[in-house]
Design a protein around this motif. Structure first.
Motif, PDB file in Angstrom:
ATOM      1  N   THR A  21      45.082  29.900 -30.089  1.00  0.00           N
ATOM      2  CA  THR A  21      45.686  29.501 -31.357  1.00  0.00           C
ATOM      3  C   THR A  21      44.946  28.309 -31.938  1.00  0.00           C
ATOM      4  OG1 THR A  21      47.793  30.102 -30.363  1.00  0.00           O
ATOM      5  CG2 THR A  21      47.891  28.993 -32.457  1.00  0.00           C
ATOM      6  N   ASN A  22      44.654  28.355 -33.214  1.00  0.00           N
ATOM      7  CA  ASN A  22      43.939  27.272 -33.877  1.00  0.00           C
ATOM      8  C   ASN A  22      44.833  26.031 -33.968  1.00  0.00           C
ATOM      9  OD1 ASN A  22      42.494  25.629 -35.590  1.00  0.00           O
ATOM     10  ND2 ASN A  22      41.856  27.306 -36.914  1.00  0.00           N
ATOM     11  N   PRO A  23      44.381  24.856 -33.474  1.00  0.00           N
ATOM     12  CA  PRO A  23      45.201  23.651 -33.502  1.00  0.00           C
ATOM     13  C   PRO A  23      45.631  23.220 -34.899  1.00  0.00           C
ATOM     14  CG  PRO A  23      43.292  23.321 -32.102  1.00  0.00           C
ATOM     15  CD  PRO A  23      43.102  24.631 -32.803  1.00  0.00           C
ATOM     16  N   CYS A  24      44.797  23.447 -35.913  1.00  0.00           N
ATOM     17  CA  CYS A  24      45.144  22.970 -37.257  1.00  0.00           C
ATOM     18  C   CYS A  24      46.361  23.696 -37.827  1.00  0.00           C
ATOM     19  CB  CYS A  24      43.957  23.060 -38.202  1.00  0.00           C
ATOM     20  SG  CYS A  24      43.458  24.726 -38.629  1.00  0.00           S
ATOM     21  N   THR A  25      46.686  24.874 -37.332  1.00  0.00           N
ATOM     22  CA  THR A  25      47.858  25.588 -37.825  1.00  0.00           C
ATOM     23  C   THR A  25      49.152  25.024 -37.248  1.00  0.00           C
ATOM     24  OG1 THR A  25      47.689  27.250 -36.085  1.00  0.00           O
ATOM     25  CG2 THR A  25      46.567  27.729 -38.154  1.00  0.00           C
ATOM     26  N   TRP A  26      49.078  24.222 -36.200  1.00  0.00           N
ATOM     27  CA  TRP A  26      50.261  23.654 -35.549  1.00  0.00           C
ATOM     28  C   TRP A  26      50.375  22.155 -35.754  1.00  0.00           C
ATOM     29  CZ3 TRP A  26      53.999  26.682 -33.954  1.00  0.00           C
ATOM     30  CH2 TRP A  26      53.697  28.023 -33.744  1.00  0.00           C
ATOM     31  N   PHE A  27      49.444  21.537 -36.477  1.00  0.00           N
ATOM     32  CA  PHE A  27      49.443  20.084 -36.671  1.00  0.00           C
ATOM     33  C   PHE A  27      50.760  19.576 -37.255  1.00  0.00           C
ATOM     34  CE2 PHE A  27      48.721  16.370 -39.366  1.00  0.00           C
ATOM     35  CZ  PHE A  27      48.248  15.478 -38.423  1.00  0.00           C
ATOM     36  N   THR A  28      51.211  20.171 -38.343  1.00  0.00           N
ATOM     37  CA  THR A  28      52.444  19.729 -39.013  1.00  0.00           C
ATOM     38  C   THR A  28      53.644  19.882 -38.095  1.00  0.00           C
ATOM     39  OG1 THR A  28      51.507  20.361 -41.140  1.00  0.00           O
ATOM     40  CG2 THR A  28      53.882  20.039 -41.059  1.00  0.00           C
ATOM     41  N   THR A  29      53.719  20.967 -37.362  1.00  0.00           N
ATOM     42  CA  THR A  29      54.837  21.202 -36.453  1.00  0.00           C
ATOM     43  C   THR A  29      54.884  20.149 -35.359  1.00  0.00           C
ATOM     44  OG1 THR A  29      54.588  23.569 -36.873  1.00  0.00           O
ATOM     45  CG2 THR A  29      55.942  22.932 -34.989  1.00  0.00           C
ATOM     46  N   VAL A  30      53.729  19.798 -34.795  1.00  0.00           N
ATOM     47  CA  VAL A  30      53.688  18.768 -33.750  1.00  0.00           C
ATOM     48  C   VAL A  30      54.079  17.412 -34.331  1.00  0.00           C
ATOM     49  CG1 VAL A  30      52.200  17.537 -32.115  1.00  0.00           C
ATOM     50  CG2 VAL A  30      51.985  19.996 -32.358  1.00  0.00           C
ATOM     51  N   MET A  31      53.576  17.066 -35.511  1.00  0.00           N
ATOM     52  CA  MET A  31      53.910  15.775 -36.114  1.00  0.00           C
ATOM     53  C   MET A  31      55.403  15.670 -36.437  1.00  0.00           C
ATOM     54  SD  MET A  31      51.235  13.890 -36.222  1.00  0.00           S
ATOM     55  CE  MET A  31      50.636  14.592 -34.713  1.00  0.00           C
ATOM     56  N   GLU A  32      56.012  16.758 -36.867  1.00  0.00           N
ATOM     57  CA  GLU A  32      57.440  16.747 -37.169  1.00  0.00           C
ATOM     58  C   GLU A  32      58.298  16.654 -35.909  1.00  0.00           C
ATOM     59  OE1 GLU A  32      57.882  20.285 -39.497  1.00  0.00           O
ATOM     60  OE2 GLU A  32      57.294  19.269 -41.352  1.00  0.00           O
ATOM     61  N   ALA A  33      57.736  16.991 -34.752  1.00  0.00           N
ATOM     62  CA  ALA A  33      58.472  16.931 -33.483  1.00  0.00           C
ATOM     63  C   ALA A  33      58.522  15.519 -32.894  1.00  0.00           C
ATOM     64  CB  ALA A  33      57.851  17.899 -32.474  1.00  0.00           C
ATOM     65  N   ILE A  34      57.725  14.593 -33.427  1.00  0.00           N
ATOM     66  CA  ILE A  34      57.702  13.223 -32.898  1.00  0.00           C
ATOM     67  C   ILE A  34      59.006  12.526 -33.256  1.00  0.00           C
ATOM     68  CG2 ILE A  34      56.611  10.955 -33.082  1.00  0.00           C
ATOM     69  CD1 ILE A  34      53.969  12.401 -33.576  1.00  0.00           C
ATOM     70  N   ARG A  35      59.616  11.908 -32.263  1.00  0.00           N
ATOM     71  CA  ARG A  35      60.818  11.100 -32.456  1.00  0.00           C
ATOM     72  C   ARG A  35      60.573   9.743 -31.832  1.00  0.00           C
ATOM     73  NH1 ARG A  35      61.390  13.970 -35.885  1.00  0.00           N
ATOM     74  NH2 ARG A  35      62.843  15.658 -36.129  1.00  0.00           N
ATOM     75  N   VAL A  36      60.793   8.687 -32.592  1.00  0.00           N
ATOM     76  CA  VAL A  36      60.569   7.322 -32.124  1.00  0.00           C
ATOM     77  C   VAL A  36      61.917   6.729 -31.719  1.00  0.00           C
ATOM     78  CG1 VAL A  36      59.687   5.050 -32.759  1.00  0.00           C
ATOM     79  CG2 VAL A  36      58.619   7.097 -33.698  1.00  0.00           C
ATOM     80  N   PRO A  37      62.076   6.323 -30.446  1.00  0.00           N
ATOM     81  CA  PRO A  37      63.355   5.751 -30.027  1.00  0.00           C
ATOM     82  C   PRO A  37      63.604   4.407 -30.693  1.00  0.00           C
ATOM     83  CG  PRO A  37      61.744   5.555 -28.273  1.00  0.00           C
ATOM     84  CD  PRO A  37      61.105   6.356 -29.377  1.00  0.00           C
ATOM     85  N   ARG A  38      64.858   4.147 -31.019  1.00  0.00           N
ATOM     86  CA  ARG A  38      65.233   2.865 -31.609  1.00  0.00           C
ATOM     87  C   ARG A  38      65.832   1.977 -30.538  1.00  0.00           C
ATOM     88  NH1 ARG A  38      67.334   3.751 -37.677  1.00  0.00           N
ATOM     89  NH2 ARG A  38      65.954   5.428 -38.191  1.00  0.00           N
ATOM     90  N   THR A  39      65.600   0.682 -30.646  1.00  0.00           N
ATOM     91  CA  THR A  39      66.162  -0.253 -29.688  1.00  0.00           C
ATOM     92  C   THR A  39      67.574  -0.662 -30.083  1.00  0.00           C
ATOM     93  OG1 THR A  39      65.161  -2.103 -30.857  1.00  0.00           O
ATOM     94  CG2 THR A  39      63.925  -1.151 -29.027  1.00  0.00           C
ATOM     95  N   GLY A  40      67.976  -0.463 -31.317  1.00  0.00           N
ATOM     96  CA  GLY A  40      69.299  -0.825 -31.801  1.00  0.00           C
ATOM     97  C   GLY A  40      70.134   0.408 -32.084  1.00  0.00           C
TER      98      GLY A  40
END
Length: 51
Positions: A21-40
Motif C-alpha cells: 500500500t502506498n504510504p501517501c494514501t494513508w497519511f491523512t488517516t494516520v495524522m487524524e489518529a494522533i491524540r495528545v494527552p492532556r495534563t489537566g
C-alpha cells in the motif's frame, strides 16, 4: 504499517494495512489518529503540544 512518531521516536499513531500500500494514501488517516494527552482536565487533543 504506517506510523507517526515524535522527535524521540516514540509512536504517536499507527495503522496496519494489507500488502503493498502506498504510504501517501494513508497519511491523512494516520495524522487524524494522533491524540495528545492532556495534563489537566478535558479529553485528548489532536494538535501539536505547544508547552
Amino acid at each position: 504499517m504506517h506510523l507517526a512518531c515524535d522527535g524521540r521516536g516514540r509512536p504517536l499513531a499507527f495503522i496496519v494495512t494489507g500488502g503493498n500500500t502506498n504510504p501517501c494514501t494513508w497519511f491523512t488517516t494516520v495524522m487524524e489518529a494522533i491524540r495528545v494527552p492532556r495534563t489537566g482536565p478535558g479529553g485528548p487533543g489532536s494538535g501539536p503540544i505547544t508547552s
